[in-house]
Design a protein around this motif. Structure first.
Motif: not given
Length: 502
Positions: A239-256
């Motif tokens: 979760r933190e890899l996507m939300e914080l380290h790379t694409v950000g919270v609005s980066g288009g990823y889902s819980q899946a």
């Protein structure tokens, strides 16, 4: 360029001016910053080699084992408490009956272990600090020296920015605490002027991060170990890899996507067997890896593809795609512009940094050069210094003799201890977080303590010119001139609005 612009450059992009710094770069402040950006920051901080994560891991584990043995020995030699003795003797024993009767009467047997010490008996000596705490203090000592000795400090600022971006929480446990400094030295410093993807991989694999975000204990439910022991996923790191380290919270990823990435990262751990030469190093353990294809953000990563390093290649492929995702470029550009320029950074600057990141495939040196060359970055916006920025700038301005314990106490009071944010998000760097009346009172106390340790040999009025420059207001000059002592005058210099805002 002018002396005022030189002082501005040192405050905005560096660690703050020392006496003489502004004069030294006044002819070309931007050129001085760019020249320092051309030289990578030192990996080794100090006169002797810094311990690597393997040496630190082994030292902490040895210390933990030694303390466990000492506790066992102490427990074996201490008299049992009455309840423990009753349990050991059996419920029907005289001790058990006496203890129970006493408890019913509100008295009970006095425990030998908890009885008051005999008069004149010396108190037990204060236990020595753990090896982890000693290493943590040593690492901060190295960081202090690096900050004190830096020229403009622009590369050190970048080190601190990226270390906070990939934040580890040293308060999680003593192993993370001991490894936090080596994380910055091994996963951040070598890449701060290199490729973001390399830094991302180094940070993701480092034992401090694997422990801080719990990936070291994440197990694929259908992996051999997961089936045998009934263990499962931990999604924190994914979760933190996507939300914080790379694409950000609005980066288009889902819980899946988070769950799939967590499955991809199963098996990413480190060697804990102290008998092995690679103890403390990253290792991919296929016995923990969740089998099967994984789908992350619209792309399928096949299990049957022959990656160069086996199933670990699934994770390498996902990290590559995250590092080069356009959302990552935008997220990182915004954070850099906000950190250096303004809480609400100019959109043209963010756009320019994003374009450089994208066109160079994450060349962080090129991104830093774009920042320094952009006119928007030199606009007269203001940022309020965080506690770490304030203490480092004050130490440099006053040439204050600050050791690790003193800095740790100061930053603890100010709310920004090194490598110890309250969440994986790291510390915020906006005005709303740090500008409050009680916080200013605490800063004044710290400023007074630093002034007591000052070694600067300039009169306060000259120090105003050296570290605040022509931007110093008439009110600041008057307050320093009217100070009741030199110590108070020095404290007022670093508590002036011109010093606190950069």
């Amino acid at each position: 360029m002018t002396l005022e612009q030189a002082t501005f450059a040192l405050k905005r992009f560096g660690l703050g001016p020392r006496p003489g710094d502004a004069v030294r770069i006044a002819g070309d402040p931007r050129g001085a910053l760019l020249a320092e950006l051309a030289t990578p920051p030192p990996d080794n901080l100090g006169p002797e080699a810094s311990p690597d994560s393997t040496a630190i891991f082994l030292a902490i584990r040895a210390d933990q084992e030694a303390r466990r043995i000492r506790r066992a020995a102490d427990n074996a030699t201490q008299p049992m408490q009455s309840g423990s003795m009753a349990q050991a003797m059996g419920a029907g024993s005289p001790v058990a009956k006496a203890s129970g009767a006493g408890a019913a009467n509100g008295a009970g047997m006095a425990s030998v272990a908890t009885a008051a010490p005999m008069p004149g008996k010396p108190k037990d000596p204060k236990p020595a600090p753990s090896v982890s705490s000693q290493i943590y203090a040593d690492e901060i000592t190295r960081r202090i020296a690096a900050a004190h000795d830096a020229g403009t400090g622009v590369t050190e600022r970048l080190v601190q920015f990226w270390a906070n971006h990939f934040a580890v929480q040293s308060d999680k446990d003593e192993m993370v605490r001991g490894l936090a400094g080596s994380f910055e030295r091994e996963a951040i410093r070598p890449f701060v002027l290199g490729r973001f993807e390399d830094m991302l991989l180094a940070a993701t694999r480092h034992p401090a991060m694997l422990l801080s975000l719990d990936n070291a204990s994440s197990v694929g439910p259908d992996s051999p170990v997961g089936k045998k022991r009934g263990l499962g996923l931990n999604e924190n790191h994914a979760r933190e890899l996507m939300e914080l380290h790379t694409v950000g919270v609005s980066g288009g990823y889902s819980q899946a996507d988070v769950t799939s990435l967590a499955e991809v990262l199963t098996g990413w751990t480190f060697v804990r067997d102290r008998a092995r030469p690679s103890a403390g190093d990253f290792a991919f353990n296929p016995g923990l890896h969740e089998p099967g294809d994984k789908r992350v953000m619209g792309r399928t990563y096949r299990e049957d593809v022959v990656y160069a390093v086996g199933n670990e290649g699934q994770g390498l492929a996902v990290l590559h795609d995250l590092a080069t995702n356009p959302a990552t470029a935008r997220h990182l550009a915004f954070k850099l512009a906000r950190h250096f320029v303004a809480d609400d950074p100019p959109k043209p600057l963010v756009d320019r940094l994003t374009a450089t990141f994208t066109s160079t495939r994450g060349d962080l040196k090129a991104v830093g050069e774009t920042l320094l060359k952009s006119d928007e970055a030199w606009a007269p916006t203001r940022k309020f210094a965080t506690p770490q920025q304030f203490t480092i700038a004050a130490m440099r301005a006053l040439d204050a003799n600050i050791d690790a314990p003193m800095l740790m106490r100061a930053l603890g009071v100010l709310g920004q201890p090194i490598w110890a944010p309250i969440s994986p998000e790291g510390f915020h760097d906006d005005k709303a977080t740090w500008l409050a009346p009680d916080a200013m009172t605490s800063r004044l106390d710290v400023a007074d303590q630093f002034a007591q340790k000052a070694r600067v040999n300039l009169p306060p009025a000259e120090l105003v010119e050296a570290v605040l420059g022509p931007a110093a207001s008439a009110d600041t000059r008057q307050a320093v001139a009217r100070a009741e002592s030199e110590r108070q005058a020095l404290a007022l210099v670093v508590m002036s609005p011109e010093f606190l805002w950069r």
